[in-house]
Design an enzyme around this catalytic site. Sequence first.
Site, PDB file in Angstrom:
ATOM      1  N   GLY A   1       5.876  -8.491   3.783  1.00  0.00           N
ATOM      2  CA  GLY A   1       4.682  -7.931   3.327  1.00  0.00           C
ATOM      3  C   GLY A   1       4.672  -6.581   2.934  1.00  0.00           C
ATOM      4  O   GLY A   1       4.625  -5.835   3.832  1.00  0.00           O
TER       5      GLY A   1
ATOM      6  N   THR B   1       0.470  -2.110  -0.023  1.00  0.00           N
ATOM      7  CA  THR B   1      -0.061  -0.863   0.376  1.00  0.00           C
ATOM      8  C   THR B   1       0.208  -0.566   1.893  1.00  0.00           C
ATOM      9  O   THR B   1       0.681   0.287   2.475  1.00  0.00           O
ATOM     10  CB  THR B   1      -1.555  -0.581  -0.102  1.00  0.00           C
ATOM     11  OG1 THR B   1      -2.485  -1.361   0.501  1.00  0.00           O
ATOM     12  CG2 THR B   1      -1.535  -0.607  -1.360  1.00  0.00           C
ATOM     13  N   VAL B   2      -0.423  -1.789   2.832  1.00  0.00           N
ATOM     14  CA  VAL B   2      -0.359  -1.262   4.229  1.00  0.00           C
ATOM     15  C   VAL B   2       0.949  -1.501   4.723  1.00  0.00           C
ATOM     16  O   VAL B   2       1.462  -0.718   5.483  1.00  0.00           O
ATOM     17  CB  VAL B   2      -0.994  -2.517   4.991  1.00  0.00           C
ATOM     18  CG1 VAL B   2      -0.894  -2.601   6.580  1.00  0.00           C
ATOM     19  CG2 VAL B   2      -2.561  -2.434   4.353  1.00  0.00           C
TER      20      VAL B   2
ATOM     21  N   LYS C   1      -6.573 -11.406   9.014  1.00  0.00           N
ATOM     22  CA  LYS C   1      -7.668 -12.138   9.548  1.00  0.00           C
ATOM     23  C   LYS C   1      -8.100 -13.608   9.327  1.00  0.00           C
ATOM     24  O   LYS C   1      -8.373 -14.138  10.304  1.00  0.00           O
ATOM     25  CB  LYS C   1      -8.912 -11.361   8.924  1.00  0.00           C
ATOM     26  CG  LYS C   1      -9.111 -11.324   7.360  1.00  0.00           C
ATOM     27  CD  LYS C   1      -9.430  -9.815   6.913  1.00  0.00           C
ATOM     28  CE  LYS C   1      -8.217  -9.166   6.517  1.00  0.00           C
ATOM     29  NZ  LYS C   1      -8.349  -7.957   5.842  1.00  0.00           N
TER      30      LYS C   1
ATOM     31  N   ASP D   1     -14.212 -13.138   3.876  1.00  0.00           N
ATOM     32  CA  ASP D   1     -13.499 -12.127   4.485  1.00  0.00           C
ATOM     33  C   ASP D   1     -14.391 -11.500   5.696  1.00  0.00           C
ATOM     34  O   ASP D   1     -13.938 -11.632   6.937  1.00  0.00           O
ATOM     35  CB  ASP D   1     -13.292 -11.093   3.433  1.00  0.00           C
ATOM     36  CG  ASP D   1     -12.566  -9.964   4.466  1.00  0.00           C
ATOM     37  OD1 ASP D   1     -11.411  -9.751   4.698  1.00  0.00           O
ATOM     38  OD2 ASP D   1     -13.232  -8.785   4.756  1.00  0.00           O
TER      39      ASP D   1
ATOM     40  N   LYS E   1     -13.494 -12.347   9.939  1.00  0.00           N
ATOM     41  CA  LYS E   1     -13.660 -10.914  10.657  1.00  0.00           C
ATOM     42  C   LYS E   1     -14.618 -11.318  11.968  1.00  0.00           C
ATOM     43  O   LYS E   1     -14.440 -10.982  13.108  1.00  0.00           O
ATOM     44  CB  LYS E   1     -13.994  -9.867  10.081  1.00  0.00           C
ATOM     45  CG  LYS E   1     -12.781  -9.551   9.236  1.00  0.00           C
ATOM     46  CD  LYS E   1     -13.231  -8.014   8.330  1.00  0.00           C
ATOM     47  CE  LYS E   1     -12.302  -7.638   7.358  1.00  0.00           C
ATOM     48  NZ  LYS E   1     -12.619  -6.866   6.185  1.00  0.00           N
TER      49      LYS E   1
ATOM     50  N   GLY F   1      -7.971   0.212   3.501  1.00  0.00           N
ATOM     51  CA  GLY F   1      -7.171   1.271   2.836  1.00  0.00           C
ATOM     52  C   GLY F   1      -5.764   1.255   3.563  1.00  0.00           C
ATOM     53  O   GLY F   1      -5.541   1.098   4.775  1.00  0.00           O
TER      54      GLY F   1
END
Lengths: 429, 429
Positions: free
Chosen positions: B12, B15-16, B106, B202, B206, B303
């Site tokens: 993957g 962005t992360v 998650k 989501d 969590k 982010g």
Amino acid sequence: MTQKTWRVGVAGLGTVGGGLLQFLAARPDFAPAGDRAEVVAVSARSKSRPRTVDISGLEWFDDPVALASSPNVDLFVELVGGSDGPAKAAVEAALKLGKPVVTANKALIAEHGAELAALAEANNVPLLFEAAVMGGTPAVKMLREAMVGDDVVSVAGILNGTCNYILSEMEKTGRDFADVLREAQALGYAEADPTMDVGGFDAGHKITILAALAFGCAPNYEAAEIEGISEVELLDIKLAKDLGYRIKLIAGTSKTEGGVAVKVHPTLIPLEHPLAQAGGALNALFIEGTRIGRIFIQGPGAGAGPTAAAVAADIADVMTKAVRPVFQAPAGALKPFVAVDPAKSVGKAYLRIMVRDVPGAIAAISETLAECGVSIDAFLQKPVEGAGGVPIVLVTHATPESKLLDAISRIEKLQAVLERPRLLRVARS
Amino acid sequence: MTQKTWRVGVAGLGTVGGGLLQFLAARPDFAPAGDRAEVVAVSARSKSRPRTVDISGLEWFDDPVALASSPNVDLFVELVGGSDGPAKAAVEAALKLGKPVVTANKALIAEHGAELAALAEANNVPLLFEAAVMGGTPAVKMLREAMVGDDVVSVAGILNGTCNYILSEMEKTGRDFADVLREAQALGYAEADPTMDVGGFDAGHKITILAALAFGCAPNYEAAEIEGISEVELLDIKLAKDLGYRIKLIAGTSKTEGGVAVKVHPTLIPLEHPLAQAGGALNALFIEGTRIGRIFIQGPGAGAGPTAAAVAADIADVMTKAVRPVFQAPAGALKPFVAVDPAKSVGKAYLRIMVRDVPGAIAAISETLAECGVSIDAFLQKPVEGAGGVPIVLVTHATPESKLLDAISRIEKLQAVLERPRLLRVARS
């Protein structure tokens, strides 16, 4: 995960020690990893003193060093306190024998942390001290473990519940420092000798530890710049509020190219800031990193329950057999602590200048400030009954400390000025 | 501490993943414990897609399962997402081969956590997921490690930054949900298909994970009671504010004798409450334990920077070789999840009842509430332009959900009432 029983020795049976004994007696199997923890031996100043916990079944030691050294003890919990003396000797004895140590002793870690870390790491055992900072609120774990994927730039917060309680009460009740302190002592919120707390030294120990965890430098309590709350006047609390601030004892550390600054000061915090809203005996902390941004944590900073819970969490961590350095790098690789020159530190400041009510006072003051290169962000003149003069209060823009001190010395000499201006730090929002 | 290099495989490259690759390329030796981490292999949907990180020197896999299984990979990082499919298959493959796994997924942990924990523990490897909840703010570590010396009774907070941003913008700009959502999508704050976020799913994933960590029960996403924000009207945001509240999407879990409740609801929070003040895309969480009391943490919940930093912190944790269960007890000892009967849950509620402006409407409503045993804490009637009727708004005292639903059904049938009353939960202060 095979079950092992850790034989725990506890030195120090105050409220935290008592809370820990009660917890482990009721829940020896509390740790998720599956090991058990059983207190087998204790040590305290007096064996016969009445206690809320039954210690009759436990081995008694008059000397914590003997307790730490006992072959019946696998894990040593140090709750004696004090940076030197028996606490340090006992922790050293345990580490030398390869026994994990859990302590709540902020003075010990702040003043001898590097040396003890080297000893722990040489003997391949953990030295854990979550309970030393913010009681049950895991500031130590956050900096030691959760922030390692980031570069921390600053840490700042309220680390002493006694001071926070006193300042909150002063504001709420309009009574002065000495009066509120006396009441806090009567209620057991402040100690008979309150110097460690109100002098800012307790907060200084704690922020010294957090600085070492945040920046990978050796803890250096000697380099901390410490100012307590005993000089905070009700007048300043009121005037600060008029300007939109609340005064809190803020312990902070930050890293710049020039080095690391570790400071404790009564500080003006904007009223809407989370640190201004942490009242009573709460502790609260901001951690700022370049990647994560700002993280805020808040919780009770002391008390038997939270502190004993933090000690228990450290005991559970010992059971995981995690191998990590005591601070942010192995003791031998900790960076030497380079202190920032305080004169070069830059920040906003609050100045209270008591003047005779004569024409030209404000003009003279503002001229002097301009000459010194100090510019003004907010200004307040307000007659205050019984204040012995008229207070002129101002908040500067960010200014190097050296310019500020120069301006203060010059203002003090002005004809209309009655006494040396009162300087307080102002937090950035 | 001898230095070892962990060969990391990353599946993957969003962005992360990109943030993680950049960080590890620059700082392979970031971990305090002294091991190095080097990304050696990657997998993503498209090899040729333009990227901000250079992957030319890394081994490429089309299939994350092949990546996880590669003999060149020691530690597998799963950033693919999705509760099933390749993410799950790859995590399983790595665990079966005895490789530590770090994931930000998650959905995977909430829906298959117990099964994966059993697999990880059977193979004696860690399965870590700090980045799955609150991004860089270490909620998982706090519950898994710092609270083990306490008994957690409840956890509640803001766990979805997109919803928090949308609700904050609605209040600030006075625009409605659909309008703000469109803008958030254009700005990249909300996804093209926003269902997971705005539907509350989501946040549900969590809080399901946090419940398992807090209470030592198997994660059970199916049992979560989930309500999103797409039905939150501007009118309710305004009326709530008049009553001293702000509407936030609150994910909460609590333990009572009847079992565990896991809930996500738009909820009225008193304006002075820290959760009401966490604006924009912030995440914030209260954890309450019997000994520690209430701990509050707040930080950016998403982010690239914060999330990649959380993944890196987990990689550093792997290097410590800590042995602890994935949740709060070994997988085989996790308590079965017993859900509380929602009808029996007790809480304060906000009701907005649209009425025709006729005499007797208020009387009929208050009579009906009294008959149902619902008592009123605050009441507001306020003409609102273009609202198609007059809203009567009230906040009840703590009431069992069953009585409330009965009252709502009866009020709906009253002559003066135009539509089914709108129910929102109200947090205790």
